[in-house]
Write a protein that holds these residues in place. Structure first.
Motif, PDB file in Angstrom:
ATOM      1  N   PRO A   1      -9.873   3.388  -0.331  1.00 18.18           N
ATOM      2  CA  PRO A   1      -9.759   3.406   1.128  1.00 18.18           C
ATOM      3  C   PRO A   1      -9.003   2.186   1.643  1.00 18.18           C
ATOM      4  O   PRO A   1      -8.900   1.171   0.943  1.00 18.18           O
ATOM      5  CB  PRO A   1     -11.218   3.379   1.599  1.00 18.18           C
ATOM      6  CG  PRO A   1     -12.013   2.907   0.430  1.00 18.18           C
ATOM      7  CD  PRO A   1     -11.246   3.235  -0.807  1.00 18.18           C
ATOM      8  N   ALA A   2      -8.493   2.282   2.876  1.00 17.01           N
ATOM      9  CA  ALA A   2      -7.735   1.185   3.484  1.00 17.01           C
ATOM     10  C   ALA A   2      -8.578  -0.082   3.489  1.00 17.01           C
ATOM     11  O   ALA A   2      -9.793  -0.034   3.674  1.00 17.01           O
ATOM     12  CB  ALA A   2      -7.350   1.563   4.912  1.00 17.01           C
ATOM     13  N   GLY A   3      -7.936  -1.221   3.240  1.00 18.86           N
ATOM     14  CA  GLY A   3      -8.646  -2.491   3.288  1.00 18.86           C
ATOM     15  C   GLY A   3      -9.214  -2.923   1.945  1.00 18.86           C
ATOM     16  O   GLY A   3      -9.718  -4.031   1.807  1.00 18.86           O
ATOM     17  N   THR A   4      -9.131  -2.058   0.918  1.00 17.48           N
ATOM     18  CA  THR A   4      -9.615  -2.408  -0.417  1.00 17.48           C
ATOM     19  C   THR A   4      -8.710  -3.508  -0.989  1.00 17.48           C
ATOM     20  O   THR A   4      -7.489  -3.429  -0.842  1.00 17.48           O
ATOM     21  CB  THR A   4      -9.551  -1.166  -1.328  1.00 17.48           C
ATOM     22  OG1 THR A   4     -10.284  -0.134  -0.702  1.00 17.48           O
ATOM     23  CG2 THR A   4     -10.146  -1.454  -2.703  1.00 17.48           C
ATOM     24  N   PRO A   5      -9.306  -4.544  -1.631  1.00 15.19           N
ATOM     25  CA  PRO A   5      -8.459  -5.612  -2.181  1.00 15.19           C
ATOM     26  C   PRO A   5      -7.435  -5.067  -3.165  1.00 15.19           C
ATOM     27  O   PRO A   5      -7.677  -4.085  -3.861  1.00 15.19           O
ATOM     28  CB  PRO A   5      -9.458  -6.528  -2.888  1.00 15.19           C
ATOM     29  CG  PRO A   5     -10.782  -6.188  -2.326  1.00 15.19           C
ATOM     30  CD  PRO A   5     -10.726  -4.777  -1.863  1.00 15.19           C
ATOM     31  N   MET A   6      -6.284  -5.750  -3.205  1.00 13.13           N
ATOM     32  CA  MET A   6      -5.168  -5.304  -4.023  1.00 13.13           C
ATOM     33  C   MET A   6      -5.531  -5.273  -5.507  1.00 13.13           C
ATOM     34  O   MET A   6      -6.086  -6.226  -6.031  1.00 13.13           O
ATOM     35  CB  MET A   6      -4.039  -6.297  -3.779  1.00 13.13           C
ATOM     36  CG  MET A   6      -2.711  -5.794  -4.130  1.00 13.13           C
ATOM     37  SD  MET A   6      -1.458  -6.556  -3.104  1.00 13.13           S
ATOM     38  CE  MET A   6      -1.539  -8.243  -3.492  1.00 13.13           C
TER      39      MET A   6
ATOM     40  N   VAL B   1       4.262   1.156  -5.333  1.00 12.63           N
ATOM     41  CA  VAL B   1       4.584   2.375  -4.582  1.00 12.63           C
ATOM     42  C   VAL B   1       4.226   3.582  -5.434  1.00 12.63           C
ATOM     43  O   VAL B   1       4.551   3.616  -6.631  1.00 12.63           O
ATOM     44  CB  VAL B   1       6.093   2.433  -4.231  1.00 12.63           C
ATOM     45  CG1 VAL B   1       6.434   3.725  -3.493  1.00 12.63           C
ATOM     46  CG2 VAL B   1       6.506   1.222  -3.407  1.00 12.63           C
ATOM     47  N   ARG B   2       3.528   4.526  -4.852  1.00 14.98           N
ATOM     48  CA  ARG B   2       3.198   5.767  -5.552  1.00 14.98           C
ATOM     49  C   ARG B   2       3.637   6.943  -4.681  1.00 14.98           C
ATOM     50  O   ARG B   2       3.224   7.055  -3.527  1.00 14.98           O
ATOM     51  CB  ARG B   2       1.691   5.825  -5.819  1.00 14.98           C
ATOM     52  CG  ARG B   2       1.189   7.198  -6.228  1.00 14.98           C
ATOM     53  CD  ARG B   2      -0.109   7.092  -6.981  1.00 14.98           C
ATOM     54  NE  ARG B   2       0.133   6.499  -8.300  1.00 14.98           N
ATOM     55  CZ  ARG B   2      -0.820   6.275  -9.198  1.00 14.98           C
ATOM     56  NH1 ARG B   2      -2.074   6.546  -8.912  1.00 14.98           N
ATOM     57  NH2 ARG B   2      -0.511   5.771 -10.372  1.00 14.98           N
ATOM     58  N   VAL B   3       4.506   7.772  -5.212  1.00 19.74           N
ATOM     59  CA  VAL B   3       5.017   8.939  -4.477  1.00 19.74           C
ATOM     60  C   VAL B   3       4.454  10.183  -5.156  1.00 19.74           C
ATOM     61  O   VAL B   3       4.567  10.331  -6.373  1.00 19.74           O
ATOM     62  CB  VAL B   3       6.568   8.941  -4.501  1.00 19.74           C
ATOM     63  CG1 VAL B   3       7.119  10.226  -3.898  1.00 19.74           C
ATOM     64  CG2 VAL B   3       7.116   7.723  -3.761  1.00 19.74           C
ATOM     65  N   VAL B   4       3.803  11.050  -4.371  1.00 16.62           N
ATOM     66  CA  VAL B   4       3.135  12.216  -4.935  1.00 16.62           C
ATOM     67  C   VAL B   4       3.635  13.510  -4.279  1.00 16.62           C
ATOM     68  O   VAL B   4       3.435  13.722  -3.082  1.00 16.62           O
ATOM     69  CB  VAL B   4       1.595  12.120  -4.755  1.00 16.62           C
ATOM     70  CG1 VAL B   4       0.885  13.280  -5.449  1.00 16.62           C
ATOM     71  CG2 VAL B   4       1.063  10.791  -5.271  1.00 16.62           C
ATOM     72  N   ASP B   5       4.327  14.322  -5.056  1.00 16.87           N
ATOM     73  CA  ASP B   5       4.753  15.664  -4.632  1.00 16.87           C
ATOM     74  C   ASP B   5       5.401  15.654  -3.241  1.00 16.87           C
ATOM     75  O   ASP B   5       5.058  16.456  -2.371  1.00 16.87           O
ATOM     76  CB  ASP B   5       3.548  16.615  -4.663  1.00 16.87           C
ATOM     77  CG  ASP B   5       3.998  18.085  -4.695  1.00 16.87           C
ATOM     78  OD1 ASP B   5       5.161  18.346  -5.064  1.00 16.87           O
ATOM     79  OD2 ASP B   5       3.185  18.956  -4.327  1.00 16.87           O
ATOM     80  N   LEU B   6       6.343  14.725  -3.050  1.00 15.10           N
ATOM     81  CA  LEU B   6       6.975  14.533  -1.740  1.00 15.10           C
ATOM     82  C   LEU B   6       8.057  15.590  -1.500  1.00 15.10           C
ATOM     83  O   LEU B   6       8.886  15.846  -2.376  1.00 15.10           O
ATOM     84  CB  LEU B   6       7.573  13.117  -1.701  1.00 15.10           C
ATOM     85  CG  LEU B   6       8.112  12.620  -0.369  1.00 15.10           C
ATOM     86  CD1 LEU B   6       7.007  12.556   0.684  1.00 15.10           C
ATOM     87  CD2 LEU B   6       8.744  11.233  -0.540  1.00 15.10           C
ATOM     88  N   LYS B   7       8.022  16.193  -0.308  1.00 16.65           N
ATOM     89  CA  LYS B   7       9.017  17.213   0.050  1.00 16.65           C
ATOM     90  C   LYS B   7       9.605  16.942   1.427  1.00 16.65           C
ATOM     91  O   LYS B   7       8.889  16.500   2.337  1.00 16.65           O
ATOM     92  CB  LYS B   7       8.370  18.604   0.088  1.00 16.65           C
ATOM     93  CG  LYS B   7       7.857  19.060  -1.261  1.00 16.65           C
ATOM     94  CD  LYS B   7       7.310  20.465  -1.216  1.00 16.65           C
ATOM     95  CE  LYS B   7       6.712  20.767  -2.600  1.00 16.65           C
ATOM     96  NZ  LYS B   7       6.001  22.029  -2.648  1.00 16.65           N
TER      97      LYS B   7
ATOM     98  N   GLY C   1      -1.645   0.953  -2.410  1.00 13.93           N
ATOM     99  CA  GLY C   1      -2.871   1.756  -2.367  1.00 13.93           C
ATOM    100  C   GLY C   1      -3.150   2.441  -1.040  1.00 13.93           C
ATOM    101  O   GLY C   1      -4.118   3.179  -0.914  1.00 13.93           O
ATOM    102  N   LYS C   2      -2.300   2.203  -0.039  1.00 11.91           N
ATOM    103  CA  LYS C   2      -2.564   2.809   1.279  1.00 11.91           C
ATOM    104  C   LYS C   2      -1.512   3.852   1.616  1.00 11.91           C
ATOM    105  O   LYS C   2      -0.317   3.605   1.451  1.00 11.91           O
ATOM    106  CB  LYS C   2      -2.556   1.729   2.371  1.00 11.91           C
ATOM    107  CG  LYS C   2      -3.713   0.784   2.245  1.00 11.91           C
ATOM    108  CD  LYS C   2      -3.676  -0.250   3.376  1.00 11.91           C
ATOM    109  CE  LYS C   2      -4.316  -1.548   2.934  1.00 11.91           C
ATOM    110  NZ  LYS C   2      -3.482  -2.720   3.153  1.00 11.91           N
ATOM    111  N   GLU C   3      -1.951   4.980   2.120  1.00 10.55           N
ATOM    112  CA  GLU C   3      -1.051   6.067   2.493  1.00 10.55           C
ATOM    113  C   GLU C   3      -0.185   5.608   3.678  1.00 10.55           C
ATOM    114  O   GLU C   3      -0.704   5.062   4.645  1.00 10.55           O
ATOM    115  CB  GLU C   3      -1.896   7.284   2.895  1.00 10.55           C
ATOM    116  CG  GLU C   3      -1.386   8.612   2.369  1.00 10.55           C
ATOM    117  CD  GLU C   3      -0.086   9.058   2.993  1.00 10.55           C
ATOM    118  OE1 GLU C   3       0.804   9.523   2.257  1.00 10.55           O
ATOM    119  OE2 GLU C   3       0.058   8.934   4.224  1.00 10.55           O
ATOM    120  N   ILE C   4       1.124   5.818   3.614  1.00  7.88           N
ATOM    121  CA  ILE C   4       1.999   5.258   4.665  1.00  7.88           C
ATOM    122  C   ILE C   4       2.245   6.185   5.857  1.00  7.88           C
ATOM    123  O   ILE C   4       2.731   5.743   6.879  1.00  7.88           O
ATOM    124  CB  ILE C   4       3.366   4.791   4.105  1.00  7.88           C
ATOM    125  CG1 ILE C   4       4.193   5.980   3.610  1.00  7.88           C
ATOM    126  CG2 ILE C   4       3.203   3.737   3.026  1.00  7.88           C
ATOM    127  CD1 ILE C   4       5.684   5.665   3.498  1.00  7.88           C
TER     128      ILE C   4
END
Ligand code: ATP
Ligand code: MG
Length: 188
Positions: A3-8, A15-21, A87-90
């Motif tokens: 979740p947002a705010g979790t330590p790095m 950067v993690r890109v997942v099934d981007l269209k 780790g955070k969704e942009i």
């Protein structure tokens, strides 16, 4: 993803890109703009960029590389898929998170002749990303621009020059100095 705010987590990809269209509509006509179909500019791409790594995306012209970059920069909105930075969704950020994210990333455009303003002195172009959100003195910004010019192998005495007198390669260095000016994160 945490979740947002979790330590790095240093083992996690930057950067993690997942099934981007990204599909663009193909339209006809001026008034009713009838949709004829869609261009599948990016059709389900998945990859990780590790911390501190250089990552290349290679492919034939028109295969969607720039569109991926525009999605990462949030210049374009995705049709579907997810992108995580640290780790955070942009695509679902709060306004503060978005500002922080946009400060952490930078782009160097393909064409160094159209990407630099002919009306700005080098120090203005280079420090523009900083000046948007900062309030330092002109002298401080000029000092920073001089340091960055040195970093990219150009003479720091050029801070008050305009881009027209530089070659394509030199302009690309100026664009790199600009991209570095807000210290984008690639490791740490
Ligand atoms: N705003 C847009 N509207 C409609 N179609 C678009 C738009 N932007 C890109 N496209 C289409 O999406 C596809 C991918 O384009 P993109 O610019 O991402 O390719 P590229 O891999 O960067 O190519 P190049 O190597 O030539 O720079 C192309 O078919 C392009 O015409
Ligand atoms: Mg391109």
């Amino acid at each position: 993803m945490p979740p947002a705010g979790t330590p790095m987590n240093h083992n996690e990809a930057l950067v993690r890109v997942v099934d981007l269209k990204k599909f663009f509509p193909v339209r006809k006509g001026v008034l009713f703009r009838k949709e004829l179909g869609q261009v599948h500019a990016v059709n389900g791409i998945t990859f990780d960029v590790p911390r501190g790594a250089s990552f290349g995306l290679v492919g034939e012209s028109g295969c969607g590389k720039t569109t991926v970059a525009k999605l990462l920069l949030r210049i374009e909105a995705p049709t579907s898929g997810e992108v995580y930075y640290d780790g955070k969704e942009i695509f679902h950020q709060s306004p503060e998170e978005e500002l922080q994210y946009l400060r952490a990333i930078s782009i160097v455009f393909q064409d160094p002749f159209s990407s630099l303003s002919p009306r700005m002195q080098l120090w203005e172009t280079i420090t523009e990303p900083l000046r948007i959100s900062g309030h330092r003195s002109k002298r401080k910004y000029k000092e920073r621009a001089a340091e960055l010019l040195k970093t990219v192998g150009l003479d720091p005495r050029h801070i008050e020059s305009y881009p027209h007198r530089f070659s394509g390669g030199q302009r690309q260095r100026i664009a790199i100095a600009r991209a570095l000016s807000s210290s984008p994160q690639s490791w740490s």
